[in-house]
Design an enzyme around this catalytic site. Sequence first.
Site, PDB file in Angstrom:
ATOM      1  N   GLY A  28       0.768  -1.290  -0.070  1.00  9.43           N
ATOM      2  CA  GLY A  28       0.043   0.084  -0.118  1.00  9.43           C
ATOM      3  C   GLY A  28       0.811   1.259  -0.085  1.00  9.43           C
ATOM      4  O   GLY A  28       1.734   1.218   0.826  1.00  9.43           O
ATOM      5  N   ASN A 101      -6.770  -5.074   6.676  1.00 10.58           N
ATOM      6  CA  ASN A 101      -6.494  -5.523   5.304  1.00 10.58           C
ATOM      7  C   ASN A 101      -7.535  -6.307   4.714  1.00 10.58           C
ATOM      8  O   ASN A 101      -7.922  -7.395   5.195  1.00 10.58           O
ATOM      9  CB  ASN A 101      -5.207  -6.342   5.238  1.00 10.58           C
ATOM     10  CG  ASN A 101      -4.648  -6.882   3.723  1.00 10.58           C
ATOM     11  OD1 ASN A 101      -4.096  -7.956   3.625  1.00 10.58           O
ATOM     12  ND2 ASN A 101      -5.284  -6.240   2.952  1.00 10.58           N
ATOM     13  N   GLY A 102      -8.147  -6.005   3.591  1.00  4.42           N
ATOM     14  CA  GLY A 102      -9.147  -6.742   3.113  1.00  4.42           C
ATOM     15  C   GLY A 102     -10.410  -5.730   2.820  1.00  4.42           C
ATOM     16  O   GLY A 102     -10.104  -4.565   2.640  1.00  4.42           O
ATOM     17  N   TYR A 257       1.204 -11.547  -7.547  1.00  4.50           N
ATOM     18  CA  TYR A 257       1.654 -10.108  -7.635  1.00  4.50           C
ATOM     19  C   TYR A 257       1.828  -9.552  -6.128  1.00  4.50           C
ATOM     20  O   TYR A 257       3.002  -8.972  -5.908  1.00  4.50           O
ATOM     21  CB  TYR A 257       0.634  -9.353  -8.283  1.00  4.50           C
ATOM     22  CG  TYR A 257       0.860  -7.721  -8.219  1.00  4.50           C
ATOM     23  CD1 TYR A 257       1.719  -7.165  -8.858  1.00  4.50           C
ATOM     24  CD2 TYR A 257      -0.007  -6.972  -7.655  1.00  4.50           C
ATOM     25  CE1 TYR A 257       2.311  -5.889  -8.776  1.00  4.50           C
ATOM     26  CE2 TYR A 257       0.076  -5.811  -7.458  1.00  4.50           C
ATOM     27  CZ  TYR A 257       1.234  -4.946  -8.125  1.00  4.50           C
ATOM     28  OH  TYR A 257       1.341  -3.759  -7.895  1.00  4.50           O
TER      29      TYR A 257
HETATM   30  O1  LIG Z   1      -1.913  -4.676 -16.702  1.00  2.88           O
HETATM   31  P1  LIG Z   1      -1.866  -3.520 -15.666  1.00  2.88           P
HETATM   32  O2  LIG Z   1      -2.835  -2.964 -15.246  1.00  2.88           O
HETATM   33  O3  LIG Z   1      -0.674  -2.436 -16.032  1.00  2.88           O
HETATM   34  O4  LIG Z   1      -1.195  -4.386 -14.322  1.00  2.88           O
HETATM   35  C1  LIG Z   1      -0.503  -5.273 -14.208  1.00  2.88           C
HETATM   36  C2  LIG Z   1       0.886  -4.668 -14.125  1.00  2.88           C
HETATM   37  O5  LIG Z   1       1.063  -3.958 -12.827  1.00  2.88           O
HETATM   38  C3  LIG Z   1       1.937  -4.409 -11.708  1.00  2.88           C
HETATM   39  O6  LIG Z   1       3.224  -4.055 -11.718  1.00  2.88           O
HETATM   40  P2  LIG Z   1       3.491  -2.873 -10.825  1.00  2.88           P
HETATM   41  O7  LIG Z   1       4.267  -1.707 -11.633  1.00  2.88           O
HETATM   42  O8  LIG Z   1       2.271  -2.463  -9.920  1.00  2.88           O
HETATM   43  O9  LIG Z   1       4.608  -3.610  -9.690  1.00  2.88           O
HETATM   44  P3  LIG Z   1       5.971  -4.280  -9.813  1.00  2.88           P
HETATM   45  O10 LIG Z   1       6.879  -3.282 -10.232  1.00  2.88           O
HETATM   46  O11 LIG Z   1       5.930  -4.799  -8.583  1.00  2.88           O
HETATM   47  O12 LIG Z   1       6.034  -5.349 -10.915  1.00  2.88           O
HETATM   48  C4  LIG Z   1       1.988  -5.894 -12.478  1.00  2.88           C
HETATM   49  O13 LIG Z   1       3.357  -6.663 -11.894  1.00  2.88           O
HETATM   50  C5  LIG Z   1       2.138  -5.916 -13.806  1.00  2.88           C
HETATM   51  O14 LIG Z   1       3.189  -5.411 -14.491  1.00  2.88           O
HETATM   52  N1  LIG Z   2      -6.599  -2.694   0.213  1.00  4.52           N
HETATM   53  C1  LIG Z   2      -7.208  -3.095   1.477  1.00  4.52           C
HETATM   54  O1  LIG Z   2      -6.802  -3.874   2.378  1.00  4.52           O
HETATM   55  C2  LIG Z   2      -8.022  -1.669   2.006  1.00  4.52           C
HETATM   56  C3  LIG Z   2      -8.387  -1.814   3.247  1.00  4.52           C
HETATM   57  C4  LIG Z   2      -9.995  -0.946   3.497  1.00  4.52           C
HETATM   58  N2  LIG Z   2     -10.801  -1.624   2.761  1.00  4.52           N
HETATM   59  C5  LIG Z   2      -9.428   0.225   3.019  1.00  4.52           C
HETATM   60  O2  LIG Z   2      -9.965   0.712   1.873  1.00  4.52           O
HETATM   61  O3  LIG Z   2      -8.744   1.404   3.502  1.00  4.52           O
HETATM   62 MG   LIG Z   3       4.834  -5.020 -12.484  1.00  3.57          MG
END
Ligand SMILES: O=P(O)(O)OC[C@H]1O[C@H](OP(=O)(O)OP(=O)(O)O)[C@H](O)[C@@H]1O
Ligand SMILES: NC(=O)CC[C@H](N)C(=O)O
Ligand SMILES: [Mg+2]
Length: 507
Positions: A28, A101-102, A257
């Site tokens: 986050g 978280n959730g 991920y």
């Molecule tokens: O299709 P999209 O909507 O683009 O989402 C998928 C992408 O987003 C994430 O990367 P991100 O940059 O969030 O993090 P990372 O650096 O950990 O790979 C994930 O690893 C993919 O690369």
């Molecule tokens: N991604 C999350 O776990 C979000 C927790 C909570 N629902 C918020 O929006 O703050």
């Molecule tokens: Mg990525």
Amino acid sequence: MCGIVGIVSTQYVNQALYDALTVLQHRGQDAAGIVTFQDDRFYLRKDNGLVRDVFRTSHMRRLVGNVGIGHVRYPTAGSSSSAEAQPFYVNSPYGITLAHNGNLTNADDLSRDLFRTDLRHINTNSDSEVLLNVFAHELQKLGKLDPSKDEIFAAVRAVHQRCRGAYAVIAMITGYGIVGFRDPNGIRPACYGVRETAEGKEYMIASESVALSAAGFKLVRDIAPGEAVYIETDGTLYTQQCAEAPSLNPCIFEHVYFARPDSIMDQVSVYKARLRMGETLADKVLRERPDHDIDVVVPIPDTSRTSALQMAHRLGVKFREGFIKNRYIGRTFIMPGQKMRKKSVRQKLNPIDLEFRGKNVMLVDDSIVRGTTCHEIIQMARDAGARKVYFASAAPPVRFPNVYGIDMPSPGELIAHDRTVEEIQTLIGADWLVYQDLEDLISCVNDVNPDIEGWECSVFNGKYITGDVDDAYLARLDAQRRDEAREAAQAGLPEDNGIIDLHNDED
Ligand SMILES: O=P(O)(O)OC[C@H]1O[C@H](OP(=O)(O)OP(=O)(O)O)[C@H](O)[C@@H]1O
Ligand SMILES: NC(=O)CC[C@H](N)C(=O)O
Ligand SMILES: [Mg+2]
């Protein structure tokens, strides 16, 4: 996804909480918060931003006490307002703060009941504030001036009866201790660990084991689905199963991920799972095109690196770092708003031309969600002179919204929703697109843990484990949270959405 942490220590916990939150930052990036207590007072600091920006030395000095909890936020409900940063606080009974978280799927109903029946006021649009008030109300109903573990566990039991959806929670009760619990399906992760010191045992509860190991805590185990772990301020620990029919069904997307590869979740190594994803993906490539002409495998940093490496190895093809990532830019997918995400892919990744010129490259990513990353990256590879650009995703097509803590509320925003693989291939501009099969992905995470009864795979198969997610709910979620709806709701409002915050140590 959010990151949560709680510590009961023999010394001040401020620095340890801060460090744990930086280790969980990948869960986050929107907001961060820490609350501690000492001498029956809470000390809270929370705001929008990364951990390093939210806490200055002056804040850290004021976060006194040997017990505390922390949170890094990636919103899935309400807004990005700093008033919805966590931990949340409620003064009655005892004074309770909570980090979650959730995502609760019945937050609207609960919110109504809390007002009409329990006579409680909710001041934000966050489902986590709802969850805190349900817990507080259930604890209050027991009417004890001095709550024991039995009351704490009874309150958790009641939370399980009233709340639906996904929740891994750490709550702190003034003067008594911290309690961590997981929803009856164990969708979101949480584990706890111990550290022996000359002054006695210290405990940490956290979203991921990497937060424990980085702080010198030894992983004891994951919190079981439905179970609560209560640690008193003097370090006495109790656990109890608080759900009627718990069943472990962890979110598979953590392994794809969200989680850090150096974490172990429900006894499954995220790193090992990602290596296997690379192997099964290579097998699929070989099945589809036994005489493929791939010259080089290139990962899309960061998350896909582990799978891409193993995929190249299995294919017997060179592995090359064709994109360099700017280390000062965070994760793109968890950013709020498509404009920001799109801009950030270009700022974040830059090609090394010589790895592309005249070659047939296989780009590998962990997943394709909105298609923001792959669309930009494929164009960059072409601009860098690639002859053919193939693309492989270590996860199957993401076709359905997530309602359990990942902000994918809107099917229309998912590139694979209602589309065939061929259509997606054309849309992203690839010469060949290969997706992992769901059975293969599941085989990658099925490790030695016989307690795992199933995996929460709704983004891939549209089956929602809690059984309460119907079309009406999904339509409401879509209407409230799709990018345009959020932008429209935000227009004209002050940056904090006008939600008034309660006391917060702002300066
Ligand atoms: O299709 P999209 O909507 O683009 O989402 C998928 C992408 O987003 C994430 O990367 P991100 O940059 O969030 O993090 P990372 O650096 O950990 O790979 C994930 O690893 C993919 O690369
Ligand atoms: N991604 C999350 O776990 C979000 C927790 C909570 N629902 C918020 O929006 O703050
Ligand atoms: Mg990525």
